[in-house]
Design an enzyme around this catalytic site. Sequence first.
Site, PDB file in Angstrom:
ATOM      1  N   LYS A 147       0.568  -1.129   0.178  1.00  0.00           N
ATOM      2  CA  LYS A 147       0.122   0.014  -0.149  1.00  0.00           C
ATOM      3  C   LYS A 147       0.922   1.331   0.161  1.00  0.00           C
ATOM      4  O   LYS A 147       1.800   1.363   0.597  1.00  0.00           O
ATOM      5  CB  LYS A 147      -0.924  -0.036   1.384  1.00  0.00           C
ATOM      6  CG  LYS A 147      -1.907   0.934   1.276  1.00  0.00           C
ATOM      7  CD  LYS A 147      -2.720   0.904   2.595  1.00  0.00           C
ATOM      8  CE  LYS A 147      -3.892   1.932   2.751  1.00  0.00           C
ATOM      9  NZ  LYS A 147      -4.938   1.374   3.825  1.00  0.00           N
ATOM     10  N   SER A 164      -9.675   0.885   2.860  1.00  0.00           N
ATOM     11  CA  SER A 164      -8.909   1.762   2.066  1.00  0.00           C
ATOM     12  C   SER A 164      -7.629   1.104   1.262  1.00  0.00           C
ATOM     13  O   SER A 164      -6.991   1.720   0.371  1.00  0.00           O
ATOM     14  CB  SER A 164      -8.043   2.973   2.896  1.00  0.00           C
ATOM     15  OG  SER A 164      -7.360   2.595   3.741  1.00  0.00           O
ATOM     16  N   SER A 189      -9.682  -1.458   6.879  1.00  0.00           N
ATOM     17  CA  SER A 189      -9.218  -1.306   5.569  1.00  0.00           C
ATOM     18  C   SER A 189      -8.306  -2.407   5.054  1.00  0.00           C
ATOM     19  O   SER A 189      -7.889  -2.406   4.028  1.00  0.00           O
ATOM     20  CB  SER A 189      -8.203  -0.178   5.528  1.00  0.00           C
ATOM     21  OG  SER A 189      -9.192   1.148   5.383  1.00  0.00           O
TER      22      SER A 189
HETATM   23  N1  GLN Z   1     -13.388   2.716   6.415  1.00  0.00           N
HETATM   24  C1  GLN Z   1     -12.661   3.305   7.590  1.00  0.00           C
HETATM   25  C2  GLN Z   1     -12.486   4.768   7.317  1.00  0.00           C
HETATM   26  O1  GLN Z   1     -12.752   5.396   6.618  1.00  0.00           O
HETATM   27  C3  GLN Z   1     -11.634   2.648   7.995  1.00  0.00           C
HETATM   28  C4  GLN Z   1     -10.164   3.220   7.166  1.00  0.00           C
HETATM   29  C5  GLN Z   1      -9.028   2.038   7.536  1.00  0.00           C
HETATM   30  O2  GLN Z   1      -9.259   1.341   8.031  1.00  0.00           O
HETATM   31  N2  GLN Z   1      -7.703   2.943   7.083  1.00  0.00           N
HETATM   32  O3  GLN Z   1     -12.085   5.329   8.413  1.00  0.00           O
END
Ligand code: GLN
Length: 488
Positions: free
Chosen positions: A73, A148, A172
């Site tokens: 990532k 994400s 994410s």
């Molecule tokens: N979907 C969650 C958010 O938008 C988690 C994101 C993540 O785990 N980085 O914060």
Amino acid sequence: MHLVDLAERVRDGSLSAVGLAERALARAAARADLGAVLEPGRERALEAARRVDDKRARGERLGRLAGVPIAIKDALCTRGVTTTAGSKILEGWVPPYDAHVVERLEAEDAVVCLKTNMDELAMGSSNENSAYGLVKNPWDTARAPGGSSGGSAAAVAARLVVGALGSDTGGSVRQPAAFTGVVGVKPTYGRVSRFGLIAFASSLDQVGPMATDVRGAARLLAAIAGHDPRDSTSLDAPVDDYEAACERPMQNTRVGVPAEYFGDGLDADVRASVERALARLVEAGATLVPIELPHTRHAVATYYVVATAEASSNLSRFDGVRYGQRRTRGRGTLADMYGATRDVGFGREVKRRILLGTFVLSAGYYDAYYGKAQAVRALVRRDFERAFERVDVIASPTAPTAAFALGEKTHDPLAMYLGDVYTLPASLAGLPALSVPVEPTPSGLPVGLQLVGPRLGEPALFTVAAACERAAGQRDRLAPHAEAGPWT
Ligand code: GLN
């Protein structure tokens, strides 16, 4: 071929690391339509691959990830390779150092390649928030891959690579793994060093592996886990043998099934698939135990207060002066930072979160919001502690629906946030959690089963996930990558 087989073939000399790296780069180029890759990191990858092949030629023993191309990532710093975390605020930034996990991968002779697309600064659940374009789900390119870490998930699902790293703050790694039919693990908080991970919410962020199979994820986690003095929250505890855990029989494992994770809002097809997976676990020797996690309903609100508060603090370093190309161009005004005048600053979702986070931390509202959220976070943690007095792991759907359509939720942030309802509690409690693919929906979309364990309970997660995978067998292994051909 899965990750462990690839590494063994490089070790025995039947495959070359350079050949595999070239293959990953070519596959990524052929699937540029997915938007999964931001920067291939070609030079660095080929150089690393040559080092691995040379090492073998010299007769040295290769590491556990010998020659395996790993996508990471773009929130993870790579020396000499552009790292933007999906944000214009970091456009063109080339880190002078490697993230701890990158060092660990290379220490095991992996070949780090393909920096993957992501929601800007890891904020999102669909990968539509990247400043560099959205990511498509390889199973159905009209659908979101989740977020994400959607670029990493799509890269594994499309078999650009067989292993990847993501980061998981509130789901994410797990949710995109579920949406794309791959295995994804969020380790116990502190199990993996955050050194060199561009921070979103520091009390929640964890780096975690994704792979085409459970054992591959286990091997990746074993490589990146362990103490690092450069991260003050890093746990100084021995790393368990996760691969051995995959082989362990599951007899007498008590699997908790929380009522709160099977209520309103759970898609009927997802429910049916998860219930069938649970039935197969029983056939394989597990016992299902109904449990309650009563504070689950407060998890979304709690998370979005805690995470935005921490984000607003973490992101203050991106003032438009110190990072990215703007520094060399001599810009760096407040207007740049917030993108008020041109398209260079933070995107809408990041701005929304900075505003929310600043608000919940402000003097007049701190107790009502941030203080309250911290108190509820403790209650969520206690729910789990009580449950783990009676069960070994907790099983649930990873997400309430399968992959939704691109654009479906972009104008409704609250609907987007609510989709995180099953992944957020384990994040708030700092517990390890994993998503393993189970039977797809009747329309052929992947479904993930989430397993949550007690602190440092990763081995139990791998044992149950591997049993799940065995029970599912080949029948459930429809995949969107068939036409690209097998990996070797
Ligand atoms: N979907 C969650 C958010 O938008 C988690 C994101 C993540 O785990 N980085 O914060």
